[in-house]
Design an enzyme around this catalytic site. Structure first.
Site, PDB file in Angstrom:
ATOM      1  CG  ASP A 190      50.823  12.366 -36.755  1.00 42.84           C
ATOM      2  OD1 ASP A 190      51.817  13.101 -36.899  1.00 42.84           O
ATOM      3  OD2 ASP A 190      50.611  11.379 -37.483  1.00 42.84           O
ATOM      4  CG  HIS A 229      52.578   4.352 -42.830  1.00 39.84           C
ATOM      5  ND1 HIS A 229      53.727   4.393 -42.065  1.00 39.84           N
ATOM      6  CD2 HIS A 229      51.664   5.117 -42.176  1.00 39.84           C
ATOM      7  CE1 HIS A 229      53.512   5.153 -40.995  1.00 39.84           C
ATOM      8  NE2 HIS A 229      52.275   5.596 -41.047  1.00 39.84           N
TER       9      HIS A 229
END
Length: 300
Positions: A234, A120
């Site tokens: 995830d 990110h």
């Protein structure tokens, strides 16, 4: 021997409320050592990455603010936690661990970083607990040293690799492939070379079918000489943040598709572990350890 970047500082505690996910950085190597998958000599530690290498990827103004702990309150909120010197040092060591892993990948076919996958972080921002983009920095290092001319970054974390996409948006030498939850963070997506957005609740069969198709497309379009893989867990149905519904077996099969593809094509592969936020830490650790177990089956 397959080499794995790790250091005790990887598990440096974050502020209250962020400590639970950090446990995996201690537990993954402990579990792999306990079960005999790896030996102590498999683990290596790296020095902090040099500033000139960081600046191949991140803008100097952002790096100076990060180094001097002068990010604004707004910028720190975007990162997700307040900065301190140990967190910055940790990020520098993780990044160099990924770079060093590329050398081991050339030697042994594959190498790991227990942490990393900080996708990110863009050229001039930190976001979502990511301060520096370890795989983007390592990719630019390889390009700068002329160790590879074409690179593929496979990002199968549940969140889009927005920072990676932004960094390489104008660089045709790096092909960014992100398969992620369409309605998940980050809510403002960047444009990767190949994006595969997924609906909430996608299960094993649909996920693996889409991955196989698009993985072939990514390899065909990029024709890479080196591959980076972000193997976030995830995507599991047990994950608190993921919104997808993969089983552990499905997650393992996902990894097998990537690892086998690189093995068959004789492409060196560096793997960073990415996210994982299941309620039970055992689910996180076991899913991550499956990636290593597969690698030791395929590459040794």
């Amino acid at each position: 021997m397959i080499k794995i970047a790790w250091h005790p500082l990887y598990a440096h505690p974050l502020p209250e409320g962020h400590r639970f996910p950090m446990l995996k950085y201690e537990l993954i190597p402990e579990q792999l050592l306990h079960e005999g998958t790896i030996e102590q000599s498999s683990l290596f530690s790296s020095e902090p990455v040099a500033e000139e290498i960081i600046l191949l990827t991140h803008e100097e103004k952002y790096w100076q603010s990060l180094k001097n702990l002068t990010l604004s309150t707004k910028e720190q909120r975007r990162v997700g936690f307040p900065l301190n010197p140990k967190l910055v040092e940790r990020e520098l060591m993780i990044t160099q661990g990924t770079i060093d892993g590329t050398e081991f990948a050339f030697e042994n076919g594959i190498a790991f970083n227990v942490a990393g996958g900080t996708h990110h972080s863009g050229s001039n921002w930190g976001e979502g607990f990511c301060l520096l983009n370890d795989q983007a920095i390592a990719a630019n290092f390889l390009l700068n040293k002329k160790l590879a001319n074409r690179i593929l970054i496979i990002d199968l974390d549940v969140h889009q690799g927005n920072g990676t996409a932004e960094i390489f948006k104008n660089d045709s030498r790096v092909f960014t492939f992100s398969m992620h939850g369409e309605k998940n963070f980050p809510f403002r997506k960047e444009i990767s070379s190949l994006d595969v957005p997924l609906n909430d609740g996608v299960e094993d069969e649909e996920y693996l079918s889409l991955l196989e198709i698009n993985l072939n497309i990514a390899f065909e379009r990029s024709k890479p000489e080196f591959v980076f893989y972000l193997a976030g867990v995830d995507v599991l149905s047990t994950d608190k943040l993921g919104k997808l519904s993969l089983s552990k077996a499905g997650c393992k099969e996902r990894d097998k598709l990537v690892l086998q593809s690189c093995k068959i094509k004789n492409l060196p592969l560096q793997v960073s572990m990415g996210g994982g936020y299941s309620t039970d830490i055992k689910d996180i650790v076991d899913a991550h350890c499956n990636t290593y177990r597969l690698a030791f089956d395929l590459f040794t």
